[in-house]
Scaffold this motif. Structure first.
Motif, mmCIF file in Angstrom:
data_model
loop_
_atom_site.group_PDB
_atom_site.id
_atom_site.type_symbol
_atom_site.label_atom_id
_atom_site.label_comp_id
_atom_site.label_asym_id
_atom_site.label_seq_id
_atom_site.Cartn_x
_atom_site.Cartn_y
_atom_site.Cartn_z
ATOM 1 N N PHE A 139 0.840 -1.210 0.000
ATOM 2 C CA PHE A 139 0.000 0.000 0.000
ATOM 3 C C PHE A 139 0.866 1.248 0.000
ATOM 4 O O PHE A 139 0.528 2.242 -0.666
ATOM 5 N N LEU A 140 1.977 1.209 0.737
ATOM 6 C CA LEU A 140 2.880 2.355 0.738
ATOM 7 C C LEU A 140 3.444 2.598 -0.658
ATOM 8 O O LEU A 140 3.545 3.746 -1.111
ATOM 9 N N ALA A 141 3.816 1.512 -1.330
ATOM 10 C CA ALA A 141 4.351 1.652 -2.687
ATOM 11 C C ALA A 141 3.293 2.205 -3.635
ATOM 12 O O ALA A 141 3.589 3.042 -4.502
ATOM 13 N N THR A 142 2.057 1.744 -3.464
ATOM 14 C CA THR A 142 0.973 2.226 -4.323
ATOM 15 C C THR A 142 0.728 3.710 -4.125
ATOM 16 O O THR A 142 0.603 4.473 -5.098
ATOM 17 N N VAL A 193 2.758 15.432 -0.378
ATOM 18 C CA VAL A 193 2.835 15.182 1.069
ATOM 19 C C VAL A 193 2.506 13.724 1.379
ATOM 20 O O VAL A 193 3.093 13.113 2.283
ATOM 21 N N ALA A 194 1.575 13.149 0.638
ATOM 22 C CA ALA A 194 1.239 11.736 0.838
ATOM 23 C C ALA A 194 2.295 10.816 0.246
ATOM 24 O O ALA A 194 2.622 9.774 0.823
ATOM 25 N N ALA A 195 2.848 11.199 -0.914
ATOM 26 C CA ALA A 195 3.728 10.290 -1.653
ATOM 27 C C ALA A 195 5.134 10.209 -1.075
ATOM 28 O O ALA A 195 5.703 9.118 -0.970
ATOM 29 N N ILE A 196 5.712 11.345 -0.700
ATOM 30 C CA ILE A 196 7.122 11.359 -0.294
ATOM 31 C C ILE A 196 7.377 10.487 0.942
ATOM 32 O O ILE A 196 8.273 9.626 0.922
ATOM 33 N N PRO A 197 6.618 10.659 2.051
ATOM 34 C CA PRO A 197 6.860 9.756 3.193
ATOM 35 C C PRO A 197 6.578 8.295 2.854
ATOM 36 O O PRO A 197 7.259 7.399 3.374
ATOM 37 N N ALA A 198 5.586 8.046 1.994
ATOM 38 C CA ALA A 198 5.246 6.671 1.643
ATOM 39 C C ALA A 198 6.402 5.995 0.911
ATOM 40 O O ALA A 198 6.740 4.834 1.191
ATOM 41 N N VAL A 199 7.028 6.700 -0.022
ATOM 42 C CA VAL A 199 8.156 6.129 -0.767
ATOM 43 C C VAL A 199 9.342 5.871 0.146
ATOM 44 O O VAL A 199 9.956 4.792 0.118
ATOM 45 N N ILE A 200 9.677 6.872 0.965
ATOM 46 C CA ILE A 200 10.817 6.720 1.879
ATOM 47 C C ILE A 200 10.576 5.565 2.850
ATOM 48 O O ILE A 200 11.458 4.725 3.082
ATOM 49 N N ALA A 201 9.375 5.523 3.427
ATOM 50 C CA ALA A 201 9.065 4.473 4.397
ATOM 51 C C ALA A 201 9.035 3.103 3.739
ATOM 52 O O ALA A 201 9.498 2.109 4.337
#
Length: 237
Positions: A139-142, A193-201
């Protein structure tokens, strides 16, 4: 001069705060913003939950390895762990010992057959633990890959509204287009804001999960070798 004053007055009456931009946005842009905010909140929930879980799993693995290599009887360790829910290395150990005891009680004579079943049990146990470790990470990758494009969709829609405002007012002044364009760009900002932390995490947590799975596989190989030596010794008797 009066036209410039009108433009300045229109821009001054536009609320450029995040809440103001949201309230002024078109219903489609609002849905985009709400969806991205919900995705961001869920991503942070996953990030926090996985970070805490991986910390706990590493601690449990360290404790189990310390106990396993302390010289304690495998039978005693199995009896202790089989009485409660297990995960990680303990779950792999319990699954393998359960198959080992079952084969021993049935007096299985085929060394290769028992070894094959143990390897299969270990593979299944590792797969099950790996699935739990990696759950919800996709889900984070998506979100990381899709959120910027969803935000861009909101931006395009908002710019379309800006051009509609220009056509309706027959004026391309800043006061006419400032609000719709700000709303549009705000949608893109939320997407980032949603995408950057998701990719890093996702990159960080995926690496942590792979390391934990590697420890599971390494222990399974060592434990399979231990049981294999015992099987070989028993088959020679």
């Amino acid at each position: 001069m009066e036209a410039m004053d009108a433009v300045g007055s229109a821009a001054a009456h536009t609320d450029f705060s995040p809440i103001g931009l949201f309230l002024m946005a078109d219903i489609v842009v609002k849905l985009v913003m709400l969806g991205l905010l919900a995705a961001s909140i869920w991503c942070w929930a996953i990030i926090i939950d996985k970070s805490l879980k991986f910390t706990r799993v590493r601690s449990d693995m360290n404790q189990f390895e310390k106990t396993f290599w302390s010289g304690q009887s495998l039978e005693e360790l199995y009896q202790t762990l089989s009485q409660r829910p297990t995960s990680g290395l303990a779950a792999v150990f319990v699954a393998a010992m359960k198959e080992w005891k079952r084969s021993h009680e049935q007096n299985a004579s085929s060394y290769l057959g028992v070894q094959a079943r143990l390897d299969k049990v270990l593979d299944v146990a590792i797969s099950r633990e790996s699935e739990q470790l990696e759950s919800r990470l996709p889900f984070l990758a998506t979100v990381g890959s899709a959120a910027p494009f969803i935000g861009l969709f909101g931006t395009v829609w908002g710019i379309m509204n800006a051009f509609s405002s220009i056509a309706a007012s027959q004026s391309a002044s800043l006061g006419v287009v400032a609000g719709p364009i700000a709303e549009a760009l705000f949608a893109t900002a939320i997407g980032l804001v949603a995408a950057i932390p998701a990719v890093i995490a996702y990159n960080k947590l995926s690496g942590d999960a792979n390391k934990l799975v590697g420890r599971l596989e390494g222990f399974a190989d060592e434990f399979a070798a231990i049981l294999g030596r015992q099987l070989e010794a028993r088959s020679r008797k």
